[in-house]
Design a protein around this motif. Structure first.
Motif, short mmCIF file in Angstrom:
data_model
loop_
_atom_site.label_atom_id
_atom_site.label_comp_id
_atom_site.label_asym_id
_atom_site.label_seq_id
_atom_site.Cartn_x
_atom_site.Cartn_y
_atom_site.Cartn_z
N ASP A 100 0.85 -1.18 0.00
CA ASP A 100 0.00 0.00 0.00
C ASP A 100 0.89 1.24 0.00
O ASP A 100 1.35 1.67 1.06
N ILE A 101 1.14 1.81 -1.18
CA ILE A 101 2.04 2.97 -1.23
C ILE A 101 1.38 4.23 -0.69
O ILE A 101 2.08 5.18 -0.35
N GLU A 102 0.07 4.25 -0.63
CA GLU A 102 -0.63 5.45 -0.16
C GLU A 102 -0.25 5.82 1.27
O GLU A 102 -0.27 6.99 1.63
N LYS A 103 0.12 4.84 2.08
CA LYS A 103 0.48 5.16 3.46
C LYS A 103 1.71 6.05 3.56
O LYS A 103 1.90 6.74 4.55
N TYR A 104 2.52 6.08 2.51
CA TYR A 104 3.72 6.91 2.51
C TYR A 104 3.45 8.35 2.07
O TYR A 104 4.32 9.20 2.16
N PHE A 105 2.25 8.60 1.60
CA PHE A 105 1.92 9.93 1.08
C PHE A 105 0.80 10.61 1.87
O PHE A 105 0.12 11.48 1.37
N LYS A 106 0.64 10.23 3.11
CA LYS A 106 -0.39 10.85 3.95
C LYS A 106 -0.01 12.26 4.38
O LYS A 106 -0.88 13.11 4.57
N LEU A 156 24.62 7.94 -0.71
CA LEU A 156 24.97 8.47 -2.02
C LEU A 156 24.24 9.76 -2.35
O LEU A 156 24.82 10.67 -2.93
N MET A 157 22.97 9.83 -2.00
CA MET A 157 22.18 11.00 -2.38
C MET A 157 20.84 11.00 -1.66
O MET A 157 20.46 9.99 -1.05
N LEU A 158 20.18 12.13 -1.74
CA LEU A 158 18.80 12.26 -1.28
C LEU A 158 18.01 12.77 -2.47
O LEU A 158 18.43 13.71 -3.16
N ALA A 159 16.89 12.13 -2.74
CA ALA A 159 16.02 12.57 -3.83
C ALA A 159 14.58 12.42 -3.35
O ALA A 159 14.34 11.94 -2.24
N TYR A 160 13.65 12.82 -4.18
CA TYR A 160 12.24 12.76 -3.81
C TYR A 160 11.48 11.86 -4.77
O TYR A 160 11.76 11.82 -5.97
N MET A 161 10.51 11.15 -4.20
CA MET A 161 9.63 10.30 -5.00
C MET A 161 8.20 10.77 -4.82
O MET A 161 7.81 11.16 -3.71
N ASN A 162 7.44 10.73 -5.92
CA ASN A 162 6.01 10.89 -5.81
C ASN A 162 5.39 9.50 -6.02
O ASN A 162 6.12 8.51 -6.16
N ARG A 163 4.10 9.42 -6.05
CA ARG A 163 3.44 8.11 -6.19
C ARG A 163 3.89 7.40 -7.46
O ARG A 163 4.19 6.21 -7.44
N GLU A 164 3.92 8.13 -8.56
CA GLU A 164 4.26 7.52 -9.84
C GLU A 164 5.70 7.03 -9.88
O GLU A 164 5.98 5.93 -10.37
#
Length: 107
Positions: A5-11, A29-37
């Motif tokens: 359930d990936i939605e729990k990470y975008f609350k 190594l790095m920090l980046a950002y993810m969206n749902r897609e």
């Protein structure tokens, strides 16, 4: 794709920080950002995909440079608002050509 359930990470927000760590050495190594897609594409392909805040588009790390990040594991933190992504890094992780983006020592 893995059955999670990936939605729990975008609350809390639409962008999720992802800390990228070299699996063999533990080096960050790095920090980046993810969206749902991008998280879905990461889970589907086994390689890192991120959301570029400056370009406002998805990008597959290493697609143009060849410096790919093969996923070994992904862990969510205790608050489900940050990911730790362990990878096998091919080439440099940083766009400067450095292996890690964290080379500017402050203290």
């Amino acid at each position: 794709m893995m059955d999670i359930d990936i939605e729990k990470y975008f609350k809390k927000a639409d962008l999720l920080p992802a800390i990228i760590q070299e699996e063999s050495t533990g080096e960050v190594l790095m920090l980046a950002y993810m969206n749902r897609e991008s998280l879905k594409k990461t889970l589907e392909t086994g390689y890192t995909w991120f959301y570029s805040r400056s370009r406002q588009e998805l990008w597959n790390k290493g697609a143009t440079s060849g410096h790919l990040q093969k996923i070994v594991s992904i862990h969510g933190d205790c608050d489900d608002d940050t990911l730790l992504v362990k990878v096998i890094q091919t080439g440099a992780a940083c766009h400067t050509g450095s292996h890690s983006c964290f080379f500017n020592k402050i203290m």
